[in-house]
Scaffold this motif. Structure first.
Motif, PDB file in Angstrom:
ATOM      1  N   GLN A   1       0.711  -1.156  -0.097  1.00 15.77           N
ATOM      2  CA  GLN A   1       0.067   0.090  -0.067  1.00 15.77           C
ATOM      3  C   GLN A   1       0.700   1.470   0.005  1.00 15.77           C
ATOM      4  N   THR A   2       2.050   1.122   0.683  1.00 15.50           N
ATOM      5  CA  THR A   2       2.971   2.584   0.702  1.00 15.50           C
ATOM      6  C   THR A   2       4.015   2.112  -0.239  1.00 15.50           C
ATOM      7  N   SER A   3       4.966   1.519  -0.181  1.00 16.13           N
ATOM      8  CA  SER A   3       6.160   1.430  -1.073  1.00 16.13           C
ATOM      9  C   SER A   3       5.781   0.978  -2.494  1.00 16.13           C
ATOM     10  N   GLY A   4       4.582   0.227  -2.469  1.00 16.87           N
ATOM     11  CA  GLY A   4       4.259  -0.138  -3.906  1.00 16.87           C
ATOM     12  C   GLY A   4       3.839   0.977  -4.578  1.00 16.87           C
ATOM     13  N   ARG A   5       2.950   1.581  -3.981  1.00 12.66           N
ATOM     14  CA  ARG A   5       2.460   3.013  -4.357  1.00 12.66           C
ATOM     15  C   ARG A   5       3.417   3.821  -4.847  1.00 12.66           C
ATOM     16  N   SER A   6       4.367   4.003  -3.877  1.00  7.15           N
ATOM     17  CA  SER A   6       5.459   5.111  -4.317  1.00  7.15           C
ATOM     18  C   SER A   6       6.238   4.575  -5.666  1.00  7.15           C
ATOM     19  N   ILE A   7       6.366   3.476  -5.776  1.00  6.18           N
ATOM     20  CA  ILE A   7       7.075   2.804  -6.902  1.00  6.18           C
ATOM     21  C   ILE A   7       6.430   2.974  -8.038  1.00  6.18           C
ATOM     22  N   TRP A   8       4.990   2.864  -8.203  1.00  2.64           N
ATOM     23  CA  TRP A   8       3.868   3.032  -9.265  1.00  2.64           C
ATOM     24  C   TRP A   8       4.093   4.569  -9.623  1.00  2.64           C
ATOM     25  N   VAL A   9       3.921   5.425  -8.704  1.00  5.92           N
ATOM     26  CA  VAL A   9       4.001   6.829  -8.991  1.00  5.92           C
ATOM     27  C   VAL A   9       5.352   7.409  -9.516  1.00  5.92           C
ATOM     28  N   SER A  10       6.417   7.020  -8.642  1.00  3.48           N
ATOM     29  CA  SER A  10       7.804   7.419  -9.369  1.00  3.48           C
ATOM     30  C   SER A  10       8.103   6.756 -10.643  1.00  3.48           C
ATOM     31  N   GLY A  11       7.635   5.696 -10.998  1.00  2.00           N
ATOM     32  CA  GLY A  11       7.852   4.957 -12.350  1.00  2.00           C
ATOM     33  C   GLY A  11       7.269   5.735 -13.371  1.00  2.00           C
ATOM     34  N   LEU A  12       5.812   6.159 -13.104  1.00  2.00           N
ATOM     35  CA  LEU A  12       5.021   6.829 -13.853  1.00  2.00           C
ATOM     36  C   LEU A  12       5.965   8.210 -14.300  1.00  2.00           C
ATOM     37  N   THR A  13       6.341   8.991 -13.295  1.00  2.00           N
ATOM     38  CA  THR A  13       6.938  10.104 -13.424  1.00  2.00           C
ATOM     39  C   THR A  13       8.230   9.950 -14.211  1.00  2.00           C
ATOM     40  N   VAL A  14       9.105   8.943 -14.030  1.00  2.00           N
ATOM     41  CA  VAL A  14      10.212   8.753 -14.840  1.00  2.00           C
ATOM     42  C   VAL A  14       9.652   8.317 -16.276  1.00  2.00           C
ATOM     43  N   ILE A  15       8.999   7.798 -16.580  1.00  2.00           N
ATOM     44  CA  ILE A  15       8.404   7.378 -17.720  1.00  2.00           C
ATOM     45  C   ILE A  15       7.963   8.615 -18.600  1.00  2.00           C
ATOM     46  N   VAL A  16       7.164   9.679 -17.734  1.00  3.41           N
ATOM     47  CA  VAL A  16       6.736  10.713 -18.512  1.00  3.41           C
ATOM     48  C   VAL A  16       8.009  11.700 -18.769  1.00  3.41           C
ATOM     49  N   ALA A  17       8.817  11.693 -17.747  1.00  2.00           N
ATOM     50  CA  ALA A  17      10.026  12.586 -18.183  1.00  2.00           C
ATOM     51  C   ALA A  17      10.850  11.959 -19.381  1.00  2.00           C
ATOM     52  N   MET A  18      10.928  10.688 -19.294  1.00  2.00           N
ATOM     53  CA  MET A  18      11.605  10.079 -20.620  1.00  2.00           C
ATOM     54  C   MET A  18      10.822  10.313 -21.877  1.00  2.00           C
ATOM     55  N   ALA A  19       9.585  10.336 -21.802  1.00  6.25           N
ATOM     56  CA  ALA A  19       8.758  10.513 -23.004  1.00  6.25           C
ATOM     57  C   ALA A  19       9.160  12.170 -23.612  1.00  6.25           C
ATOM     58  N   GLY A  20       9.489  12.918 -22.622  1.00  2.00           N
ATOM     59  CA  GLY A  20       9.874  14.291 -23.331  1.00  2.00           C
ATOM     60  C   GLY A  20      10.780  14.357 -24.306  1.00  2.00           C
ATOM     61  N   MET A  21      11.805  13.433 -24.316  1.00  4.01           N
ATOM     62  CA  MET A  21      12.553  13.277 -25.312  1.00  4.01           C
ATOM     63  C   MET A  21      11.998  13.108 -26.773  1.00  4.01           C
ATOM     64  N   PHE A  22      10.828  12.654 -27.010  1.00  5.13           N
ATOM     65  CA  PHE A  22      10.426  12.430 -28.284  1.00  5.13           C
ATOM     66  C   PHE A  22      10.138  13.587 -28.886  1.00  5.13           C
ATOM     67  N   PHE A  23      10.086  14.973 -28.170  1.00  2.00           N
ATOM     68  CA  PHE A  23       9.697  16.047 -28.835  1.00  2.00           C
ATOM     69  C   PHE A  23      10.977  16.579 -29.724  1.00  2.00           C
TER      70      PHE A  23
ATOM     71  N   ILE B   1      16.410  12.790 -17.511  1.00  2.00           N
ATOM     72  CA  ILE B   1      16.869  11.343 -16.651  1.00  2.00           C
ATOM     73  C   ILE B   1      16.824  11.729 -14.942  1.00  2.00           C
ATOM     74  N   LEU B   2      17.262  12.817 -14.804  1.00  2.00           N
ATOM     75  CA  LEU B   2      17.443  13.498 -13.508  1.00  2.00           C
ATOM     76  C   LEU B   2      16.053  13.887 -12.759  1.00  2.00           C
ATOM     77  N   PHE B   3      15.403  14.330 -13.601  1.00  2.00           N
ATOM     78  CA  PHE B   3      13.970  14.848 -13.318  1.00  2.00           C
ATOM     79  C   PHE B   3      13.171  13.473 -12.936  1.00  2.00           C
ATOM     80  N   GLY B   4      13.258  12.726 -13.712  1.00  2.00           N
ATOM     81  CA  GLY B   4      12.759  11.435 -13.454  1.00  2.00           C
ATOM     82  C   GLY B   4      13.262  10.579 -12.265  1.00  2.00           C
ATOM     83  N   LEU B   5      14.473  10.300 -12.101  1.00  2.00           N
ATOM     84  CA  LEU B   5      14.894   9.788 -11.077  1.00  2.00           C
ATOM     85  C   LEU B   5      14.985  10.572  -9.624  1.00  2.00           C
ATOM     86  N   SER B   6      15.002  11.734  -9.405  1.00  2.00           N
ATOM     87  CA  SER B   6      14.874  12.469  -8.397  1.00  2.00           C
ATOM     88  C   SER B   6      13.277  12.096  -7.777  1.00  2.00           C
TER      89      SER B   6
END
Length: 733
Positions: A275-297, A601-606
């Protein structure tokens, strides 16, 4: 959504399903990884075609050449003969020609040509066969030239070119990657053994991270149909996958172990971790993926390949952390602490140092915040003078004989190493009008005051409708002199000569032109990338924490982390500090793709640390703790795991600084420095100070946004068992 185990959200529900069906989850994960390996062996990975990947005018010129049907040229090599003590070069040139002519696989040995200053002689030749594999066959030619050099110590005789350059890069990279593969996993495992103090708990994150990288590389073979792969993508996937995969598992396992030590039963501990760490992994993973997707521009083949590869490896790491990891923890139970290491295994994982520092920060939050911001500003300040450049051959083993020879050839014969190429496309270039324009071009180049350098070479395709005219530019690569010469060529010389041909198109390409056009494309795409990444990261944080203030704080703190990383890069690689220790020579600038790539990369990993820490603080706030107490509890309880995760990331990233390419050194140093600063100054000092100063304002949400879904940060309450019917108790004797 709630279920009978009182857990909410995708991450927790997925984990509980995996725990209930652990055999299926474990076998399914193994089958998934195996299937990706089979897929990559059956489906060839499509490599990027750099000739079709350029931007601007140079990109259009390269595409014309690619489609013009020029015969595949063999790999070209050059031998430079230079005076050292006024010796005669003629005899040496004859010996080089004779020696090369007797080497199998060497062809088209040209007559020697002399440099304008009369100090150098150049002999060009080809390595027969496929130019892509010429590096494997250039060895005998290098040995022949070395033999002539040994016979003439009073002369400088050296070889460089396409094949010898490929051999150098291949040998250096193979050596560096072998060293990396031998060090990265043992170093990571060693850090986790210290962090956990138990062998089984340390092995799990490493094994799952490696399997995630393997699966993502397999999936990349299929994804290359849509995003062709560049050479560096696999290295980047290994870098990000190992760091992120280990961190996600580390967060999950530490939370489950902590709850067990507090007295929760195995199932309850796993539910809380999900409920806690799993949710944090889910949110941070989505954020990293969103940040990486910015490179498509950027619409650049390198960035698109990086984005696809990192998105795949992060998504795979998240999938493994939320499915097979809970299943393994459910199966192992307390055996996850098996094979304890004496002296390292500790029941209390809270860090004394960080808790001591936290007391100081919470006692003086304003002073602490000001000191942290001042320190970050000082570290970031060199970035105000950041300059960028394209990758150069001297960025690989700068003291190699091949690199030294290539640079010497460039100084003596500019048109032979990095020439500008004018691509002329017309109905026919075998006409008197084209010959007249070519003669005019030669005359203008001769009278350019040294900005355009002879000799001028011309190559025409078999159809006779495309000609490539090569001319040297004064200066070196992207220095002001070469850029000024390129500007003269594009704005004056080419329009005044080939541009006068009726129905013809004349475009300028070459290494300098490609670099200038590439930089212009990056500058155009930067606002879109920044807006996309910052905007979506803000939305994800807003939805996750239902707080505008938390979302803004997260974005600002991550920007500070990126700025500090930029400052470190400029200080080291642009200003030339630590050249001896890192084995490089500063080019006075940063590799042009590095700032944008580091940002995403850093924005996602942070977000890994930010989401994990703020979620723990929010747990305390949801239980009614005052903000100061919630911050003390949240950061105090995560200090140990954040330190361990940061050490893992810093170690993995730092190992990439040992690779021979300057770009990989920049990547390793930039990421390692940023993660270190992020886990110390930002998360341990600035974040608690700012949140303490803001108080209840941390959780401010405008009335118009209160429709956002409620997200539970506090661990779920244990299910209340059904009460049995009252019955008389029988005393036990």
């Amino acid at each position: 959504m709630e279920n009978r185990e009182n857990v909410k959200g995708i991450a927790a529900r997925t984990a509980m399903w995996s725990a209930r069906h652990r055999v299926l989850a474990i076998l399914g994960w193994i089958a998934f990884v195996a299937a990706t390996v089979v897929l990559s062996s059956q489906v060839a990975t499509i490599e990027a075609n750099y000739a079709l990947a350029g931007h601007g005018e140079s990109g259009r010129a390269d595409r014309i050449v690619e489609e013009a049907g020029f015969p595949v040229s063999p790999a070209g090599e050059m031998v430079l003969i230079q005076n050292r003590d006024g010796s005669d070069r003629v005899t040496a040139a004859e010996e080089v020609t004779l020696a090369l002519s007797s080497v199998p696989g060497v062809g088209d040995v040209q007559k020697p040509i002399e440099s304008p200053d009369g100090r150098s002689t150049l002999i060009t030749f080809d390595i027969a066969g496929d130019p892509e594999t010429a590096g494997e066959r250039v060895g005998p030619a290098l040995e022949a030239v070395a033999g002539v050099q040994a016979a003439h110590p009073d002369l400088y005789i050296a070889e460089a070119g396409d094949a010898s350059g490929d051999k150098l890069i291949g040998d250096e990279l193979e050596s560096g990657l072998t060293r990396l593969s031998l060090l990265s996993i043992p170093v990571t495992l060693g850090i986790l053994l210290i962090a956990f103090g138990a062998v089984v708990a340390a092995l799990l994150p490493v094994a799952l991270a490696i399997m995630s990288v393997v699966a993502a590389i397999g999936l990349m073979a299929l994804a290359s149909r849509f995003a062709p792969v560049v050479d560096e993508t696999t290295h980047v996937m290994l870098l990000i996958g190992l760091a992120v995969g280990v961190d996600y598992c580390l967060f999950y396992i530490r939370r489950e172990r902590d709850e067990r030590r507090k007295g929760a039963d195995p199932h309850r501990a796993l539910v809380i971790a999900a409920q806690t760490s799993g949710r944090s992994i889910w949110v941070s993973g989505l954020t990293v993926i969103v940040a990486m997707a910015g490179m498509f521009f950027t619409q650049d083949v390198t960035f698109v390949s990086f984005a696809t590869g990192t998105i795949l490896v992060v998504a795979t790491a998240v999938l493994g952390s939320l499915t097979v990891l809970p299943a393994l923890l459910s199966a192992l139970g307390d055996r996850v602490d098996a094979i304890k290491i004496p002296g390292l295994y500790r029941r209390n994982s809270q860090g004394r140092f960080w808790n001591g520092l936290l007391k100081v920060v919470l006692a003086k939050p304003l002073i602490s915040a000001l000191v942290a911001v001042a320190a970050l500003a000082a570290i970031a300040s060199p970035a105000l003078d950041m300059k960028t450049k394209g990758q150069r051959i001297q960025d690989v083993a700068h003291d190699s004989p091949v690199v030294v020879a290539f640079l010497a050839i460039g100084d003596a014969f500019p048109s032979k190493t990095t020439p500008a190429r004018i691509v002329v496309s017309a109905d026919s270039v075998r006409t008197p009008e084209f010959e007249a324009a070519l003669q005019d071009f030669r005359d203008v180049a001769r009278d350019s005051g040294g900005k355009l350098v002879e000799p001028i070479d011309v190559d025409v395709n078999p159809a006779g409708d495309v000609a490539v005219v090569a001319v040297g530019l004064t200066g070196k690569e992207e220095d002001p002199a070469s850029i000024a010469a390129l500007e003269l060529l594009r704005t004056d010389v080419v329009p005044g000569t080939f541009g006068q041909l009726a129905g013809a198109t004349a475009l300028v390409t070459g290494s300098t032109a490609s670099s200038v056009d590439y930089n212009e494309r990056l500058e155009e795409s930067l606002p879109w990338v920044f807006a996309f990444v910052l905007g979506l990261a803000f939305i994800l944080l807003l939805v996750s924490f239902r707080s505008v203030v938390v979302a803004i704080t997260g974005v600002v703190l991550n920007l500070l982390s990126v700025a500090a990383a930029y400052g470190m890069l400029v200080f080291v690689f642009q200003d030339g500090h630590f050249e001896k220790q890192l084995d490089f020579v500063s080019g006075g600038a940063i590799t042009n793709w590095m700032p944008l790539f580091l940002f995403v990369i850093l924005f996602g990993l942070s977000m890994d640390y930010h989401v994990f820490v703020v979620s723990r603080i929010r747990e305390g706030a949801d239980r009614g703790l005052p903000i100061r107490d919630a911050v003390r509890e949240g950061i105090g309880q995560t200090a140990g795991v954040i330190t361990s995760a940061a050490v893992v990331m810093v170690a993995v990233f730092a190992l990439f600084a040992t690779l021979p390419l300057v770009a990989t050194k920049e990547l390793g140093v930039g990421l390692a420095a940023a993660v270190l600063l992020d886990a110390t100054i930002i998360r341990a000092v600035l974040l608690p100070a700012v949140m303490t100063l803001l108080g209840r304002a941390n959780w401010w949400l405008p009335r118009g946004l209160r429709w956002l879904p409620e997200v539970a940060h506090e661990p779920p309450a244990p299910a209340v068992p059904e009460q049995p019917s009252p019955r008389e108790l029988t005393p036990v004797a």
